[in-house]
Design a protein around this motif. Structure first.
Motif, PDB file in Angstrom:
ATOM      1  N   MET A   1       0.843  -1.206   0.000  1.00 31.25           N
ATOM      2  CA  MET A   1       0.000   0.000   0.000  1.00 31.25           C
ATOM      3  C   MET A   1       0.872   1.249   0.000  1.00 31.25           C
ATOM      4  SD  MET A   1      -2.894   1.124   2.789  1.00 31.25           S
ATOM      5  CE  MET A   1      -3.768   2.689   2.623  1.00 31.25           C
ATOM      6  N   LYS A   2       0.577   2.187  -0.877  1.00 31.70           N
ATOM      7  CA  LYS A   2       1.350   3.421  -0.972  1.00 31.70           C
ATOM      8  C   LYS A   2       1.170   4.262   0.279  1.00 31.70           C
ATOM      9  CE  LYS A   2       2.136   7.419  -3.937  1.00 31.70           C
ATOM     10  NZ  LYS A   2       1.708   8.165  -5.152  1.00 31.70           N
ATOM     11  N   GLN A   3       2.284   4.726   0.825  1.00 31.42           N
ATOM     12  CA  GLN A   3       2.237   5.536   2.033  1.00 31.42           C
ATOM     13  C   GLN A   3       1.797   6.961   1.690  1.00 31.42           C
ATOM     14  OE1 GLN A   3       2.728   4.384   5.216  1.00 31.42           O
ATOM     15  NE2 GLN A   3       2.708   2.431   4.133  1.00 31.42           N
ATOM     16  N   PRO A   4       0.963   7.588   2.532  1.00 28.14           N
ATOM     17  CA  PRO A   4       0.501   8.953   2.242  1.00 28.14           C
ATOM     18  C   PRO A   4       1.651   9.947   2.301  1.00 28.14           C
ATOM     19  CG  PRO A   4      -0.113   8.298   4.471  1.00 28.14           C
ATOM     20  CD  PRO A   4       0.435   7.075   3.806  1.00 28.14           C
ATOM     21  N   PHE A   5       1.612  10.897   1.393  1.00 25.79           N
ATOM     22  CA  PHE A   5       2.619  11.961   1.386  1.00 25.79           C
ATOM     23  C   PHE A   5       1.905  13.304   1.331  1.00 25.79           C
ATOM     24  CE2 PHE A   5       5.492  14.990  -0.573  1.00 25.79           C
ATOM     25  CZ  PHE A   5       6.657  14.794   0.172  1.00 25.79           C
ATOM     26  N   CYS A   6       2.368  14.240   2.137  1.00 29.07           N
ATOM     27  CA  CYS A   6       1.788  15.579   2.169  1.00 29.07           C
ATOM     28  C   CYS A   6       2.870  16.609   1.857  1.00 29.07           C
ATOM     29  CB  CYS A   6       1.181  15.854   3.545  1.00 29.07           C
ATOM     30  SG  CYS A   6       0.405  17.492   3.677  1.00 29.07           S
ATOM     31  N   VAL A   7       2.557  17.541   0.988  1.00 29.31           N
ATOM     32  CA  VAL A   7       3.536  18.564   0.599  1.00 29.31           C
ATOM     33  C   VAL A   7       3.641  19.700   1.610  1.00 29.31           C
ATOM     34  CG1 VAL A   7       3.106  18.074  -1.833  1.00 29.31           C
ATOM     35  CG2 VAL A   7       1.908  19.991  -0.740  1.00 29.31           C
ATOM     36  N   ARG A   8       2.670  19.825   2.499  1.00 26.93           N
ATOM     37  CA  ARG A   8       2.573  21.037   3.306  1.00 26.93           C
ATOM     38  C   ARG A   8       3.764  21.282   4.224  1.00 26.93           C
ATOM     39  NH1 ARG A   8      -3.706  21.612   5.030  1.00 26.93           N
ATOM     40  NH2 ARG A   8      -3.165  23.809   5.160  1.00 26.93           N
ATOM     41  N   PRO A   9       4.346  20.265   4.871  1.00 25.56           N
ATOM     42  CA  PRO A   9       5.527  20.547   5.697  1.00 25.56           C
ATOM     43  C   PRO A   9       6.733  21.021   4.884  1.00 25.56           C
ATOM     44  CG  PRO A   9       4.550  18.424   6.280  1.00 25.56           C
ATOM     45  CD  PRO A   9       3.916  18.862   4.998  1.00 25.56           C
ATOM     46  N   PHE A  10       6.700  20.820   3.567  1.00 28.14           N
ATOM     47  CA  PHE A  10       7.780  21.221   2.673  1.00 28.14           C
ATOM     48  C   PHE A  10       7.453  22.527   1.943  1.00 28.14           C
ATOM     49  CE2 PHE A  10       7.457  16.690   3.133  1.00 28.14           C
ATOM     50  CZ  PHE A  10       8.754  16.252   3.323  1.00 28.14           C
ATOM     51  N   LEU A  11       6.289  23.070   2.245  1.00 31.40           N
ATOM     52  CA  LEU A  11       5.770  24.174   1.440  1.00 31.40           C
ATOM     53  C   LEU A  11       5.379  25.392   2.259  1.00 31.40           C
ATOM     54  CD1 LEU A  11       4.624  24.771  -1.539  1.00 31.40           C
ATOM     55  CD2 LEU A  11       2.412  24.129  -0.565  1.00 31.40           C
ATOM     56  N   GLU A  12       4.714  25.182   3.409  1.00 33.69           N
ATOM     57  CA  GLU A  12       4.034  26.289   4.069  1.00 33.69           C
ATOM     58  C   GLU A  12       4.234  26.320   5.573  1.00 33.69           C
ATOM     59  OE1 GLU A  12      -0.171  25.645   3.316  1.00 33.69           O
ATOM     60  OE2 GLU A  12      -0.429  24.878   5.329  1.00 33.69           O
ATOM     61  N   LEU A  13       3.859  27.455   6.133  1.00 37.80           N
ATOM     62  CA  LEU A  13       3.686  27.616   7.570  1.00 37.80           C
ATOM     63  C   LEU A  13       2.311  28.205   7.809  1.00 37.80           C
ATOM     64  CD1 LEU A  13       7.137  29.080   8.698  1.00 37.80           C
ATOM     65  CD2 LEU A  13       6.269  26.777   9.156  1.00 37.80           C
ATOM     66  N   ASN A  14       1.734  27.833   8.936  1.00 34.38           N
ATOM     67  CA  ASN A  14       0.420  28.335   9.308  1.00 34.38           C
ATOM     68  C   ASN A  14       0.581  29.323  10.453  1.00 34.38           C
ATOM     69  OD1 ASN A  14      -2.268  28.080  10.964  1.00 34.38           O
ATOM     70  ND2 ASN A  14      -2.728  27.344   8.915  1.00 34.38           N
ATOM     71  N   LEU A  15       0.197  30.562  10.209  1.00 36.49           N
ATOM     72  CA  LEU A  15       0.325  31.628  11.208  1.00 36.49           C
ATOM     73  C   LEU A  15      -1.041  31.916  11.811  1.00 36.49           C
ATOM     74  CD1 LEU A  15       2.871  31.865   9.366  1.00 36.49           C
ATOM     75  CD2 LEU A  15       2.823  34.323   9.805  1.00 36.49           C
ATOM     76  N   HIS A  16      -1.185  31.671  13.099  1.00 33.61           N
ATOM     77  CA  HIS A  16      -2.456  31.858  13.778  1.00 33.61           C
ATOM     78  C   HIS A  16      -2.569  33.268  14.346  1.00 33.61           C
ATOM     79  CE1 HIS A  16      -3.479  27.482  13.770  1.00 33.61           C
ATOM     80  NE2 HIS A  16      -2.172  27.389  13.650  1.00 33.61           N
ATOM     81  N   HIS A  17      -3.796  33.698  14.588  1.00 35.29           N
ATOM     82  CA  HIS A  17      -4.026  35.068  15.033  1.00 35.29           C
ATOM     83  C   HIS A  17      -3.439  35.346  16.413  1.00 35.29           C
ATOM     84  CE1 HIS A  17      -7.145  33.106  17.346  1.00 35.29           C
ATOM     85  NE2 HIS A  17      -7.396  34.231  17.981  1.00 35.29           N
ATOM     86  N   ASP A  18      -3.179  34.290  17.193  1.00 34.09           N
ATOM     87  CA  ASP A  18      -2.598  34.478  18.523  1.00 34.09           C
ATOM     88  C   ASP A  18      -1.072  34.453  18.503  1.00 34.09           C
ATOM     89  OD1 ASP A  18      -2.134  31.805  18.020  1.00 34.09           O
ATOM     90  OD2 ASP A  18      -3.238  31.046  19.753  1.00 34.09           O
TER      91      ASP A  18
END
Length: 331
Positions: A1-18
């Motif tokens: 079974m192919k393991q899931p891969f996500c690009v987000r840790p290699f692409l973005e940061l999430n900045l929260h209002h706090d």
């Protein structure tokens, strides 16, 4: 079974209002640091984020496993996989920001507590000091959320500063559309490329809309939506206007009517199941009711040019809404 891969840790940061900064919008509790203590440059290659990247590169995902199984969120940005470095240590700056610079909002939605939090946390922070040289010139996309971003001064400051150094950056703006389009807003829009203007609607029925989006006015939203379509047509500056529907207990039975509304009015749409608060989520709903709902989705017929898109969605609705290992089961 192919393991899931996500690009987000290699692409973005999430900045929260706090001021809290996380790898993505689904990892609320996976803090990398705080804008008052850390710079974006430092957090981009911090040990905690490098560890998350290693999980995906090694195919042994633990941190995001539950989100991937229930939401399929690793697939949301797979079209950007060509733009990333598949390395634990990134040599290029962050390419995408998912950003909530301010919690100020004009609604009190039942599933959101952002409006209760602090505002102005980013004032005089390293974000604004480093932005023009170290962050903004290298961004490919900005997802701009709130609160309500289009009633916040921070939004217009961001548009002004990014547009000066990076005319190619694409903006995705999520709004509740509880404001009227005016020359000031249009002037700011004219300075940037808007990839998606996402209107959070959650219901096309006034009573349900009012229950979910307290202090809201569906009539005002629809008026602003009409004005935005007119601006899109005359300016050519908005690639897509999309209506987003957050599926929850109060509105899930209305989803077939919402999809038909989008079909008839030629709107793109976005669907997501609300996971928290659990008391409002369909993951806590009666199984028999959910089975009937699923059957109603499969029975939808479409007529407009977006019909093919919607039919394809219905064909995969079981996979989209009821991911593998979910507690929801359908025969």
């Amino acid at each position: 079974m192919k393991q899931p891969f996500c690009v987000r840790p290699f692409l973005e940061l999430n900045l929260h209002h706090d001021g809290n900064i996380t790898p993505c919008c689904q990892l609320y509790d996976h803090s990398l640091g705080h804008i008052h203590n850390d710079t974006i440059e430092e957090l981009w290659n911090c040990d905690k984020l490098k560890s998350l990247r290693r999980e995906f590169l090694d195919g042994e995902v633990k941190t995001c496993r539950e989100n991937i199984e229930k939401l399929g969120c690793h697939l949301w940005f797979r079209h950007l996989e060509k733009d990333i470095e598949k390395k634990v240590e990134q040599t290029e700056p962050v390419k995408k920001l998912d950003i909530r610079l301010n919690g100020k909002c004009n609604l009190r939605c039942i599933m959101c507590k952002v409006w209760e939090g602090p505002n102005h946390v980013y004032d005089n922070s390293s974000f604004w000091r480093d932005g023009p040289q170290k962050i903004f010139p290298f961004l490919k996309e900005i997802d701009l959320l709130g609160g309500e971003p289009l009633i916040q001064k921070d939004t217009y400051r961001l548009i002004e500063e990014v547009s000066k150094v990076n005319s190619d950056c694409l903006f995705n703006i999520t709004t509740n559309a509880h404001w009227r389009l005016n020359k000031t807003i249009e002037s700011s829009f004219d300075k940037i490329k808007i990839n998606k203007l996402i209107v959070s609607i959650d219901s096309i029925f006034p009573d349900t809309f009012q229950m979910i989006r307290q202090d809201g006015d569906l009539k005002l939203l629809l008026t602003t939506l009409k004005d935005l379509k007119a601006y899109q047509k005359r300016s050519g500056n908005i690639k897509m206007i999309r209506l987003d529907f957050l599926i929850q207990k109060l509105n899930y039975q209305e989803l077939p009517q919402f999809l038909k509304y989008c079909d008839v009015n030629q709107y793109s749409f976005g669907l997501q199941i609300m996971k928290n608060p659990r008391s409002l989520s369909i993951y806590n709903e009666d199984q028999e009711q959910l089975r009937k709902w699923y059957q109603s989705l499969k029975a939808i017929k479409f007529q407009s040019y977006r019909g093919k898109q919607l039919v394809e969605l219905i064909d995969i609705v079981e996979e989209l809404f009821i991911p593998q290992n979910s507690t929801l089961q359908f025969s």
